[in-house]
Design a protein around this motif. Structure first.
Motif, PDB file in Angstrom:
ATOM      1  N   GLU A   1       7.553  -1.331  16.385  1.00  0.00           N
ATOM      2  CA  GLU A   1       8.752  -0.500  16.260  1.00  0.00           C
ATOM      3  C   GLU A   1       8.962  -0.110  14.799  1.00  0.00           C
ATOM      4  O   GLU A   1       9.320   1.017  14.483  1.00  0.00           O
ATOM      5  CB  GLU A   1       9.974  -1.252  16.790  1.00  0.00           C
ATOM      6  CG  GLU A   1       9.963  -1.447  18.296  1.00  0.00           C
ATOM      7  CD  GLU A   1      11.136  -2.286  18.775  1.00  0.00           C
ATOM      8  OE1 GLU A   1      11.998  -2.611  17.931  1.00  0.00           O
ATOM      9  OE2 GLU A   1      11.193  -2.612  19.963  1.00  0.00           O
ATOM     10  N   THR A   2       8.720  -1.078  13.904  1.00  0.00           N
ATOM     11  CA  THR A   2       8.873  -0.816  12.481  1.00  0.00           C
ATOM     12  C   THR A   2       7.855   0.218  12.009  1.00  0.00           C
ATOM     13  O   THR A   2       8.175   1.150  11.274  1.00  0.00           O
ATOM     14  CB  THR A   2       8.687  -2.122  11.670  1.00  0.00           C
ATOM     15  OG1 THR A   2       9.660  -3.060  12.093  1.00  0.00           O
ATOM     16  CG2 THR A   2       8.845  -1.862  10.179  1.00  0.00           C
ATOM     17  N   ILE A   3       6.612   0.052  12.452  1.00  0.00           N
ATOM     18  CA  ILE A   3       5.560   0.994  12.062  1.00  0.00           C
ATOM     19  C   ILE A   3       5.862   2.384  12.600  1.00  0.00           C
ATOM     20  O   ILE A   3       5.727   3.384  11.904  1.00  0.00           O
ATOM     21  CB  ILE A   3       4.193   0.498  12.564  1.00  0.00           C
ATOM     22  CG1 ILE A   3       3.773  -0.741  11.776  1.00  0.00           C
ATOM     23  CG2 ILE A   3       3.127   1.586  12.435  1.00  0.00           C
ATOM     24  CD1 ILE A   3       2.501  -1.380  12.274  1.00  0.00           C
ATOM     25  N   GLY A   4       6.266   2.443  13.865  1.00  0.00           N
ATOM     26  CA  GLY A   4       6.622   3.732  14.460  1.00  0.00           C
ATOM     27  C   GLY A   4       7.756   4.394  13.713  1.00  0.00           C
ATOM     28  O   GLY A   4       7.760   5.614  13.506  1.00  0.00           O
ATOM     29  N   PHE A   5       8.717   3.589  13.272  1.00  0.00           N
ATOM     30  CA  PHE A   5       9.846   4.132  12.526  1.00  0.00           C
ATOM     31  C   PHE A   5       9.377   4.693  11.183  1.00  0.00           C
ATOM     32  O   PHE A   5       9.813   5.746  10.739  1.00  0.00           O
ATOM     33  CB  PHE A   5      10.891   3.045  12.299  1.00  0.00           C
ATOM     34  CG  PHE A   5      12.018   3.467  11.385  1.00  0.00           C
ATOM     35  CD1 PHE A   5      13.008   4.309  11.831  1.00  0.00           C
ATOM     36  CD2 PHE A   5      12.045   3.041  10.060  1.00  0.00           C
ATOM     37  CE1 PHE A   5      14.032   4.720  10.985  1.00  0.00           C
ATOM     38  CE2 PHE A   5      13.059   3.437   9.212  1.00  0.00           C
ATOM     39  CZ  PHE A   5      14.054   4.278   9.669  1.00  0.00           C
TER      40      PHE A   5
ATOM     41  N   ALA B   1      -4.123   4.380   9.309  1.00  0.00           N
ATOM     42  CA  ALA B   1      -4.050   3.050   9.911  1.00  0.00           C
ATOM     43  C   ALA B   1      -2.699   2.816  10.579  1.00  0.00           C
ATOM     44  O   ALA B   1      -2.623   2.235  11.666  1.00  0.00           O
ATOM     45  CB  ALA B   1      -4.300   1.981   8.845  1.00  0.00           C
ATOM     46  N   LEU B   2      -1.638   3.286   9.960  1.00  0.00           N
ATOM     47  CA  LEU B   2      -0.303   3.174  10.565  1.00  0.00           C
ATOM     48  C   LEU B   2      -0.272   3.852  11.928  1.00  0.00           C
ATOM     49  O   LEU B   2       0.268   3.307  12.891  1.00  0.00           O
ATOM     50  CB  LEU B   2       0.736   3.824   9.644  1.00  0.00           C
ATOM     51  CG  LEU B   2       1.270   2.996   8.480  1.00  0.00           C
ATOM     52  CD1 LEU B   2       2.092   3.875   7.537  1.00  0.00           C
ATOM     53  CD2 LEU B   2       2.116   1.833   8.973  1.00  0.00           C
ATOM     54  N   GLU B   3      -0.859   5.045  12.000  1.00  0.00           N
ATOM     55  CA  GLU B   3      -0.890   5.767  13.277  1.00  0.00           C
ATOM     56  C   GLU B   3      -1.711   5.012  14.317  1.00  0.00           C
ATOM     57  O   GLU B   3      -1.360   4.996  15.500  1.00  0.00           O
ATOM     58  CB  GLU B   3      -1.446   7.175  13.067  1.00  0.00           C
ATOM     59  CG  GLU B   3      -0.506   8.086  12.296  1.00  0.00           C
ATOM     60  CD  GLU B   3      -0.920   9.532  12.365  1.00  0.00           C
ATOM     61  OE1 GLU B   3      -0.063  10.394  12.651  1.00  0.00           O
ATOM     62  OE2 GLU B   3      -2.119   9.807  12.120  1.00  0.00           O
ATOM     63  N   PHE B   4      -2.796   4.373  13.897  1.00  0.00           N
ATOM     64  CA  PHE B   4      -3.611   3.577  14.811  1.00  0.00           C
ATOM     65  C   PHE B   4      -2.792   2.433  15.405  1.00  0.00           C
ATOM     66  O   PHE B   4      -2.802   2.200  16.614  1.00  0.00           O
ATOM     67  CB  PHE B   4      -4.834   3.012  14.070  1.00  0.00           C
ATOM     68  CG  PHE B   4      -6.115   3.741  14.371  1.00  0.00           C
ATOM     69  CD1 PHE B   4      -6.230   5.096  14.114  1.00  0.00           C
ATOM     70  CD2 PHE B   4      -7.216   3.083  14.899  1.00  0.00           C
ATOM     71  CE1 PHE B   4      -7.408   5.776  14.386  1.00  0.00           C
ATOM     72  CE2 PHE B   4      -8.399   3.750  15.180  1.00  0.00           C
ATOM     73  CZ  PHE B   4      -8.491   5.105  14.916  1.00  0.00           C
TER      74      PHE B   4
ATOM     75  N   PRO C   1       0.821  -1.217   0.000  1.00  0.00           N
ATOM     76  CA  PRO C   1       0.000   0.000   0.000  1.00  0.00           C
ATOM     77  C   PRO C   1       0.850   1.259   0.000  1.00  0.00           C
ATOM     78  O   PRO C   1       1.976   1.274   0.473  1.00  0.00           O
ATOM     79  CB  PRO C   1      -0.772  -0.124   1.318  1.00  0.00           C
ATOM     80  CG  PRO C   1       0.121  -0.905   2.210  1.00  0.00           C
ATOM     81  CD  PRO C   1       0.821  -1.895   1.314  1.00  0.00           C
ATOM     82  N   THR C   2       0.306   2.317  -0.569  1.00  0.00           N
ATOM     83  CA  THR C   2       0.930   3.621  -0.460  1.00  0.00           C
ATOM     84  C   THR C   2       0.188   4.407   0.605  1.00  0.00           C
ATOM     85  O   THR C   2      -0.977   4.141   0.886  1.00  0.00           O
ATOM     86  CB  THR C   2       0.876   4.378  -1.800  1.00  0.00           C
ATOM     87  OG1 THR C   2      -0.495   4.489  -2.215  1.00  0.00           O
ATOM     88  CG2 THR C   2       1.651   3.630  -2.872  1.00  0.00           C
ATOM     89  N   TYR C   3       0.832   5.387   1.169  1.00  0.00           N
ATOM     90  CA  TYR C   3       0.345   6.021   2.389  1.00  0.00           C
ATOM     91  C   TYR C   3      -1.020   6.684   2.258  1.00  0.00           C
ATOM     92  O   TYR C   3      -1.770   6.735   3.227  1.00  0.00           O
ATOM     93  CB  TYR C   3       1.371   7.038   2.894  1.00  0.00           C
ATOM     94  CG  TYR C   3       2.663   6.385   3.339  1.00  0.00           C
ATOM     95  CD1 TYR C   3       2.661   5.403   4.316  1.00  0.00           C
ATOM     96  CD2 TYR C   3       3.874   6.742   2.753  1.00  0.00           C
ATOM     97  CE1 TYR C   3       3.836   4.789   4.718  1.00  0.00           C
ATOM     98  CE2 TYR C   3       5.062   6.140   3.149  1.00  0.00           C
ATOM     99  CZ  TYR C   3       5.040   5.159   4.135  1.00  0.00           C
ATOM    100  OH  TYR C   3       6.190   4.554   4.523  1.00  0.00           O
TER     101      TYR C   3
END
Length: 330
Positions: free
Chosen positions: A146-150, A94-97, A5-7
């Motif tokens: 950690e990966t998502i946060g990064f 969704a990443l932020e969630f 997916p793209t952001y």
């Protein structure tokens, strides 16, 4: 395997449909029988609880249903506070969630709070997508977050060149509107010579137009996150914005008229300024509603583009309204 997916794609494009919902009035025994009969999708982590109208009302972690008494109601053991993504949310949302709540999956709901799909954390980790299914359970899920946060941090803290590429197109919108405003002001040069009072209050009127346009735009963007814009929705909010902006305009113009008239004793000029404020407030407020709605409808991200475009159009319309009215009256 789903494509990466793209952001700014809609998260609903990547949801899983193999989810299980349980009615809140079922007993644990009835729910387990339903699960055995219908089966469950791969990597089920949570069961989602709905009411008689199929609206999401809670979430049920697998462990809770396994250790509960058979005669207990699902409503008694479910978690009532459930975090859900609206179907209009983007992949970035969704990443932020996931980074914030650290759950392994989230339901995606429509405007009526009905579940349309499930998005799980595997979507955002290339490493997981390359793993075999029998190895997924051994994956260290802490490293996923950690990966998502990064990744979120990487987006927010882009390099100067990348940030320049993202931001310069919208700054050009401001530059363009500024040039247009300068040319328009020049066209009304003869009007300015009629009353210096117009010059004194020009910055104030311009600032009021920008302020109310940003207020309306912010409200519209927040609303569009969870609402599908329809013609009825737009008409209802259009009328609401006119009424609200009119009240704000009358309030602000009353104060400005009083100050301008007491200061310079120029009744006609003070009236022009006051009326301009009312018209500018209404027009700019509608700009704040229309621009995000149009961008949303055309699948563009209103959070990025709406601000510069709204401000640019608000400035141009303010100058035309302010000096146009002055040239007619004076």
């Amino acid at each position: 395997m789903q494509s990466k997916p793209t952001y700014y794609q809609k998260i609903v494009e990547f949801v899983r449909k193999d989810f299980t919902t349980l009615n809140k009035n079922l007993t644990v025994d009835e729910a387990l029988k339903k699960i055995r009969k219908e089966g469950v999708g791969e990597r089920i982590v949570y069961f989602y609880v709905v009411d008689d109208e199929s609206k999401l009302v809670g979430v049920l972690p697998t462990r809770r249903i396994l250790i509960a008494q058979e005669d207990q109601k699902i409503e008694e053991i479910m978690v009532k506070r459930v975090a859900a993504l609206p179907q209009e949310a983007t992949v970035y949302d969704a990443l932020e969630f996931f980074a914030t709540y650290k759950f392994l999956a989230f339901p995606v709901v429509d405007n009526e709070k009905k579940v349309v799909g499930i998005v799980d954390v595997n979507l955002f980790t290339d490493e997981l997508l390359e793993e075999k299914e029998d190895q997924l359970e051994k994956y260290d899920y802490d490293s996923i977050f950690e990966t998502i946060g990064f990744r979120i941090n990487e987006i927010k803290n882009a390099s100067p060149i990348k940030a320049w590429k993202i931001r310069i197109p919208w700054l050009f919108a401001t530059v363009t509107s500024g040039i247009i405003c300068a040319l328009l002001t020049g066209a009304f040069q003869s009007t300015l010579t009629e009353s210096l009072l117009l010059v004194f209050f020009f910055t104030l009127v311009l600032g009021l137009g920008e302020s109310i346009s940003i207020q309306s735009m912010t409200v519209a963007i927040q609303t569009l996150k969870t609402t599908k814009p329809t013609l009825n929705w737009f008409i209802k909010n259009f009328i609401k914005e006119i009424k609200t902006a009119s009240l704000l305009g009358v309030t602000c113009s009353s104060v400005v008229f009083t100050v301008a008239f007491i200061w310079k004793k120029e009744f006609t000029s003070a009236i022009v300024i006051a009326l301009s404020i009312i018209f500018v407030q209404i027009i700019s407020s509608l700009m704040g509603l229309i621009i995000p709605t149009v961008l949303h409808k055309t699948k563009l991200d209103p959070k990025i583009a709406a601000g510069p475009i709204t401000l640019a159009l608000a400035d141009v319309s303010t100058i035309i309204t302010y000096f146009g009215l002055a040239s007619i009256v004076l």
